[in-house]
Design a protein around this motif. Structure first.
Motif, PDB file in Angstrom:
ATOM      1  N   GLU A 153      -5.766 -12.534   0.273  1.00 32.27           N
ATOM      2  CA  GLU A 153      -6.460 -12.305   1.527  1.00 32.27           C
ATOM      3  C   GLU A 153      -5.414 -12.256   2.630  1.00 32.27           C
ATOM      4  OE1 GLU A 153      -9.314 -15.456   1.903  1.00 32.27           O
ATOM      5  OE2 GLU A 153     -10.290 -14.929   0.007  1.00 32.27           O
ATOM      6  N   ASN A 154      -5.562 -11.310   3.542  1.00 37.46           N
ATOM      7  CA  ASN A 154      -4.616 -11.146   4.643  1.00 37.46           C
ATOM      8  C   ASN A 154      -4.994 -12.120   5.753  1.00 37.46           C
ATOM      9  OD1 ASN A 154      -2.673 -10.251   6.371  1.00 37.46           O
ATOM     10  ND2 ASN A 154      -3.610  -8.268   6.765  1.00 37.46           N
ATOM     11  N   THR A 169       0.529  -5.306   4.036  1.00 41.85           N
ATOM     12  CA  THR A 169      -0.888  -4.985   3.896  1.00 41.85           C
ATOM     13  C   THR A 169      -1.059  -3.813   2.942  1.00 41.85           C
ATOM     14  OG1 THR A 169      -0.802  -3.581   5.854  1.00 41.85           O
ATOM     15  CG2 THR A 169      -1.546  -5.847   6.177  1.00 41.85           C
ATOM     16  N   SER A 194      -3.516  -8.203   1.478  1.00 44.78           N
ATOM     17  CA  SER A 194      -2.066  -7.978   1.416  1.00 44.78           C
ATOM     18  C   SER A 194      -1.621  -8.027  -0.036  1.00 44.78           C
ATOM     19  CB  SER A 194      -1.317  -9.057   2.206  1.00 44.78           C
ATOM     20  OG  SER A 194      -1.508  -8.886   3.587  1.00 44.78           O
TER      21      SER A 194
END
Length: 165
Positions: A10-11, A37, A44
């Motif tokens: 998860e970004n 990303t 990411s």
């Protein structure tokens, strides 16, 4: 042996710290780490190169899968992916050496991105092995500075690495 792992995360803030902390807590060394990303701005991709045996890589993969922000972990098989590293190499140059350095760069597929009277800066994106070859060829001229990214890698073929589910 070196293993390349592709990790979708998860970004969000703190993810890099969690992943690198996992490695340090277990005493595993990271040879290379690159993060950016993906086509989905909420995700990411970390490309991590680790040195070790199959057992270590298996343990790292299992531990990474337990982390909450980790979406998917995949150890890339040798020959199944395209690895690249970006390097900027600043080389000392005299008037008599300029043409030779430019020929070496052209032969290796590198680009001159900055030129002064006393130096040339070369951009090169390729494998770690070819990067080492270019550095070996340029070393006699006097390398002033090298900046490298970590390795990035993408699987060969049409299918993208997908999120779980």
């Amino acid at each position: 042996m070196k293993y390349t792992m592709s990790v979708l995360v998860e970004n969000q803030p703190g993810v890099l710290s969690k992943v690198s902390g996992l490695f340090s807590r277990r005493g595993f060394n990271i040879d290379s780490l690159a993060v950016g990303t993906t086509e989905d701005p909420a995700v990411s991709r970390m490309t991590i190169v680790v040195d070790g045996d199959e057992y270590i890589v298996e343990q790292v993969e299992k531990q990474l899968n337990k982390l909450i922000p980790v979406i998917k972990v995949k150890t890339l098989e040798v020959g199944s992916h395209i690895p690249r590293m970006l390097s900027l190499i600043k080389v000392s140059v005299t008037a008599g050496q300029r043409a030779d350095i430019m020929r070496v760069s052209e032969l290796m597929g590198a680009r001159i991105v900055d030129a002064t009277r006393a130096s040339l800066t070369i951009e090169f994106a390729d494998t770690a092995e070819r990067t080492e070859t270019l550095e070996t060829l340029l070393r006699p001229y006097g390398i002033r500075e090298i900046v490298r990214t970590g390795t990035i890698a993408i699987e060969k073929g049409a299918d993208p690495t997908r999120k779980k589910g």
